[in-house]
Every structure is written in C-alpha cells, then in structure tokens.
Scaffold this active site. Structure first.
Site, PDB file in Angstrom:
ATOM      1  N   CYS A  95       3.559   8.585   0.852  1.00 36.28           N
ATOM      2  CA  CYS A  95       4.087   7.679   1.863  1.00 36.28           C
ATOM      3  C   CYS A  95       4.201   6.313   1.186  1.00 36.28           C
ATOM      4  CB  CYS A  95       3.125   7.651   3.047  1.00 36.28           C
ATOM      5  SG  CYS A  95       3.559   6.418   4.282  1.00 36.28           S
ATOM      6  N   CYS A 102       6.915  -4.764  15.751  1.00 34.66           N
ATOM      7  CA  CYS A 102       6.418  -3.742  16.654  1.00 34.66           C
ATOM      8  C   CYS A 102       4.987  -4.084  17.055  1.00 34.66           C
ATOM      9  CB  CYS A 102       6.479  -2.367  15.983  1.00 34.66           C
ATOM     10  SG  CYS A 102       8.134  -1.941  15.420  1.00 34.66           S
ATOM     11  N   CYS A 142       1.843  -2.107  15.562  1.00 36.12           N
ATOM     12  CA  CYS A 142       1.761  -1.824  14.127  1.00 36.12           C
ATOM     13  C   CYS A 142       1.065  -2.955  13.380  1.00 36.12           C
ATOM     14  CB  CYS A 142       3.166  -1.600  13.574  1.00 36.12           C
ATOM     15  SG  CYS A 142       3.169  -1.254  11.809  1.00 36.12           S
ATOM     16  N   GLU A 161       0.833  -1.195   0.000  1.00 37.75           N
ATOM     17  CA  GLU A 161       0.000   0.000   0.000  1.00 37.75           C
ATOM     18  C   GLU A 161       0.869   1.247   0.000  1.00 37.75           C
ATOM     19  OE1 GLU A 161      -3.894  -1.885   2.210  1.00 37.75           O
ATOM     20  OE2 GLU A 161      -2.383  -0.979   3.487  1.00 37.75           O
ATOM     21  N   CYS A 212      -0.718   5.978   9.847  1.00 40.68           N
ATOM     22  CA  CYS A 212       0.495   5.301  10.319  1.00 40.68           C
ATOM     23  C   CYS A 212       0.144   3.995  11.023  1.00 40.68           C
ATOM     24  CB  CYS A 212       1.218   6.155  11.354  1.00 40.68           C
ATOM     25  SG  CYS A 212       2.002   7.599  10.715  1.00 40.68           S
ATOM     26  N   CYS A 233       6.689  -6.920   6.896  1.00 39.68           N
ATOM     27  CA  CYS A 233       7.814  -6.354   7.642  1.00 39.68           C
ATOM     28  C   CYS A 233       8.424  -7.446   8.509  1.00 39.68           C
ATOM     29  CB  CYS A 233       7.334  -5.202   8.522  1.00 39.68           C
ATOM     30  SG  CYS A 233       8.678  -4.258   9.275  1.00 39.68           S
TER      31      CYS A 233
HETATM   32  N1  SAH Z   1       9.777   0.646   9.743  1.00 38.98           N
HETATM   33  C1  SAH Z   1       9.890   2.072   9.578  1.00 38.98           C
HETATM   34  C2  SAH Z   1       8.893   2.583   8.596  1.00 38.98           C
HETATM   35  C3  SAH Z   1       7.450   2.462   9.045  1.00 38.98           C
HETATM   36  S1  SAH Z   1       6.943   4.067   9.391  1.00 38.98           S
HETATM   37  C4  SAH Z   1       9.805   2.752  10.919  1.00 38.98           C
HETATM   38  O1  SAH Z   1       9.550   2.084  11.894  1.00 38.98           O
HETATM   39  O2  SAH Z   1      10.069   3.935  11.000  1.00 38.98           O
HETATM   40  C5  SAH Z   1       5.504   3.931  10.187  1.00 38.98           C
HETATM   41  C6  SAH Z   1       5.452   4.855  11.392  1.00 38.98           C
HETATM   42  O3  SAH Z   1       4.199   4.645  12.015  1.00 38.98           O
HETATM   43  C7  SAH Z   1       6.506   4.500  12.422  1.00 38.98           C
HETATM   44  O4  SAH Z   1       6.937   5.655  13.080  1.00 38.98           O
HETATM   45  C8  SAH Z   1       5.727   3.633  13.378  1.00 38.98           C
HETATM   46  O5  SAH Z   1       6.318   3.572  14.630  1.00 38.98           O
HETATM   47  C9  SAH Z   1       4.393   4.321  13.368  1.00 38.98           C
HETATM   48  N2  SAH Z   1       3.284   3.455  13.773  1.00 38.98           N
HETATM   49  C10 SAH Z   1       3.197   2.126  13.670  1.00 38.98           C
HETATM   50  N3  SAH Z   1       2.011   1.693  14.115  1.00 38.98           N
HETATM   51  C11 SAH Z   1       1.332   2.795  14.514  1.00 38.98           C
HETATM   52  C12 SAH Z   1       0.022   3.001  15.039  1.00 38.98           C
HETATM   53  N4  SAH Z   1      -0.806   1.999  15.234  1.00 38.98           N
HETATM   54  N5  SAH Z   1      -0.348   4.270  15.315  1.00 38.98           N
HETATM   55  C13 SAH Z   1       0.487   5.309  15.068  1.00 38.98           C
HETATM   56  N6  SAH Z   1       1.713   5.173  14.565  1.00 38.98           N
HETATM   57  C14 SAH Z   1       2.132   3.922  14.293  1.00 38.98           C
END
Ligand code: SAH
Length: 346
Positions: free
Chosen positions: A107, A118, A121, A94, A339, A114
């Site tokens: 984005c 985390c 996420c 996406e 995000c 991945c």
């Molecule tokens: N792997 C990279 C790129 C992904 S960016 C990274 O971690 O930076 C996606 C962003 O969204 C990251 O900052 C991640 O921490 C954040 N993120 C992930 N899940 C989220 C959620 N449920 N709500 C808000 N931010 C989230």
C-alpha cells in the site's frame, strides 16, 4: 558557482542515451545506466560495476540519485509491516506491506500529506506538502518487494495506491510510476495487480479512461447521498456524486473493468436502509464490488463504527441486488498502519 545537480531518474531512457552521445560516448551506455537506476534499483553510481570509474565520476558530477530511505520499520502482530520512508528533502511518507496466506500487497503513498479534507482520515490532518516523484513511488514498491522476499519468502504480488495522498491529484507522476512498475525495464509487474484508489476526481477518471489504462480503479465512496457525503468528504461539494457517476459510466464504457467501492458504515451517518439503497442505486450500472471496510478510529469519537447489524443489512441489500460485497477486517491497527491511520506519528 555550484549548480544544483539534477535527479538522474527524472530523465527518460532516450534523454539518458542522448546525454552519453553528446559526450562522445555510446548511446548503449545510457541503456546500461538506465538498467542500474530502475531494474537494479542502484542507490549510488559506484554500484554500477559494469560502468567505468571515469564514467561513474562524471555522472556523480552531473546528477544525484534521490533514493528513498526506510527510516523505520514497524511490524504488527498480524504480520503487517509499516515503513516510514524518508525522502531526499527530509519529508516522510508511509507505506505498508500487507501479507495474506498467498499474497503480499504493497500500500503506497502518492503525496506527502493530502489536499483533501476527509473528516475521518488521519492523513487529512497533515497539510499537503508536495507530490511524490515517480521514482519516490517506485522506490516504495521496491522496498516492500525486498521485505516480502526477506520475511515471507516470496515477491510482492499486488499494489494498491491507498496510502497517503490522492493519486489522481498527482496524476502524471502516479502514471509514470506505474509505467515503470509494469515495464520489463522496471519491475515487470502486471497492471492487473495494481489498483488506484481515489476519492473521486471526475475529470481525471475520464482522462484515465481515455488513456486506456490497464490497472484497476477503486473509489472511496462512503455515501451515495450528496448531503451526507459532503458532510464527511467536503470536496464532494465541488465534485458531486452526479459528476462522479457520469465519469464512472464513462470509465466503464471504455475499460469494461469492474469498479470497486470502498465504504465504511458509521453509526448515525450512513447506517440506514435508505443509505444502503442509495448505494445500490449508485453502483448498479456496471459490475461492481463493494468493500465494506472497518473504521479505524483516529479521533475523539466523532465517528463510530456502525453495529454489525447495520453492516449485515448492507451486505444483504447489496447481495440481493447482485453486487459483490466483501466485509474487510483491518490490518496493522496496532502500529497505526490501517486505512486512514497514516499520519507520521513517529
Ligand atoms: N485518497 C485516496 C487514497 C487513500 S486510500 C482515496 O480516498 O481513495 C485510503 C482509504 O482509506 C480510502 O478508502 C479512505 O476513505 C479510507 N479511510 C480513510 N480514513 C479511514 C479510517 N479512519 N478508517 C477506515 N478507512 C479509512
């Protein structure tokens, strides 16, 4: 026996020029085709109208153009657009177009799924299937640039590598894609308008610093206390905060460019003064900006956005210590484009 045709965009310009020379044609033909493949983003050999029919047929016999296809486009009530992008092997990633008054930000994804885990996420719940190729990353950007022109009457202005995947675990392809995006032979965008976001892979941050890249770096920190960070981002047990911090100091010493931190404040996890003080201590060594991002729920309530009192406390603490802070509202939530929500629901 039919041999598998090669993806023509895996060739460098030099290789493409040589391909023609070896066939008794002019090297210049390679330049023409290269321009069609990247700058003009041709989906087929037939689109290459200044190349003879015989040459196009010959290319067809040797190569494929593995162009992405936007399978489905969803528009949010706030203007955000999410593309479900089908890759040549049927897998889907996406990408998101985020409009503001003056800008359009793309984005983009760097991996299918991945490999990190985390807890908060949605992408982490898919397994990592494969890395994206440079052309697959490039095509996502082109698709969003086209949509920006069509729906907002302006070209794409910024790119963030904040879609699915960990860009620094697909380092070579991400850097090749950025090379093409910034090259005059590609999209000619300024690297200053590109941000690579990482959960923090120290070795790769140092490598980027050594290569003197010109784009921006964002780090998804979420906690500056090892124990807490490991509980929500388990790879922190391997890449500890001390290693991350050391790599970031190295990055700053080489690039002199400000570091952005992404940070969600969750109730009962990192919503204390002590946690905010640890964040200040972690990022004070260089000019920093902290984006306090809103949590986008993906689950059954294990994680809860902290109260606005806690977010205000963070903001005050950071500002008092001279750290730039923004409180960012989520976009595209209604279409699962915010995000951490990218997970191929469709
Ligand atoms: N792997 C990279 C790129 C992904 S960016 C990274 O971690 O930076 C996606 C962003 O969204 C990251 O900052 C991640 O921490 C954040 N993120 C992930 N899940 C989220 C959620 N449920 N709500 C808000 N931010 C989230």
């Amino acid at each position: 026996m039919e041999t598998k045709k090669k993806d023509i965009r895996a060739l460098t310009k030099e290789q493409l020029r040589n391909f023609f020379v070896e066939r008794g044609d002019k090297a210049f033909r390679g330049n023409q085709v290269y321009e069609w493949l990247w700058q003009k983003s041709a989906h087929t050999f037939d689109a290459m109208t200044n190349v003879s029919k015989e040459t196009r047929q010959m290319l067809e016999e040797h190569f494929v153009i593995n162009h992405i296809r936007v399978d489905q486009m969803q528009r949010s009530s706030d203007g955000t657009i999410k593309n479900a992008v089908r890759l040549h092997d049927g897998l889907i990633v996406e990408s998101v177009l985020i409009p503001t008054e003056t800008r359009t930000t793309a984005c983009v994804s760097s991996q299918v799924g991945c490999s990190l885990d985390c807890r908060f996420c949605a992408t982490a719940r898919m397994k990592r299937m494969r890395n994206l190729n440079p052309d697959e990353i490039y095509d996502q950007v082109v698709a969003i640039d086209n949509e920006s022109r069509l729906y907002f009457d302006r070209p794409l202005s910024n790119i963030v590598f904040m879609g699915m995947g960990e860009p620094l675990m697909n380092y070579n392809n991400v850097l090749k894609a950025i090379d093409m995006i910034t090259s005059p032979e590609g999209l000619g965008m300024s690297p200053k308008r590109i941000t690579v976001s990482t959960s923090g892979v120290p070795k790769m941050i140092k490598k980027m610093a050594d290569e003197e890249v010109k784009f921006g770096l964002a780090v998804s920190l979420h906690s500056a206390i090892d124990e807490v960070r490991t509980s929500i981002m388990p790879f922190n047990a391997t890449f500890s905060l001390a290693d991350l911090r050391e790599a970031l100091e190295y990055w700053y010493s080489k690039t002199k460019s400000r570091i952005t931190y992404e940070y969600v404040v969750w109730e009962g996890i990192n919503d204390t003064q002590e946690a905010a003080d640890a964040l200040v201590k972690f990022c004070r060594f260089a000019p920093s900006k902290v984006n306090l991002i809103e949590y986008n729920p993906i689950d059954d309530g294990e994680f809860q956005q902290a109260s606005s009192t806690a977010v205000d406390m963070y903001q005050r603490t950071l500002e008092k210590n001279g750290i730039t802070v923004t409180v960012r509202r989520s976009r595209g939530k209604d279409i699962d484009a915010a995000c951490g929500q990218l997970a191929n629901k469709t």
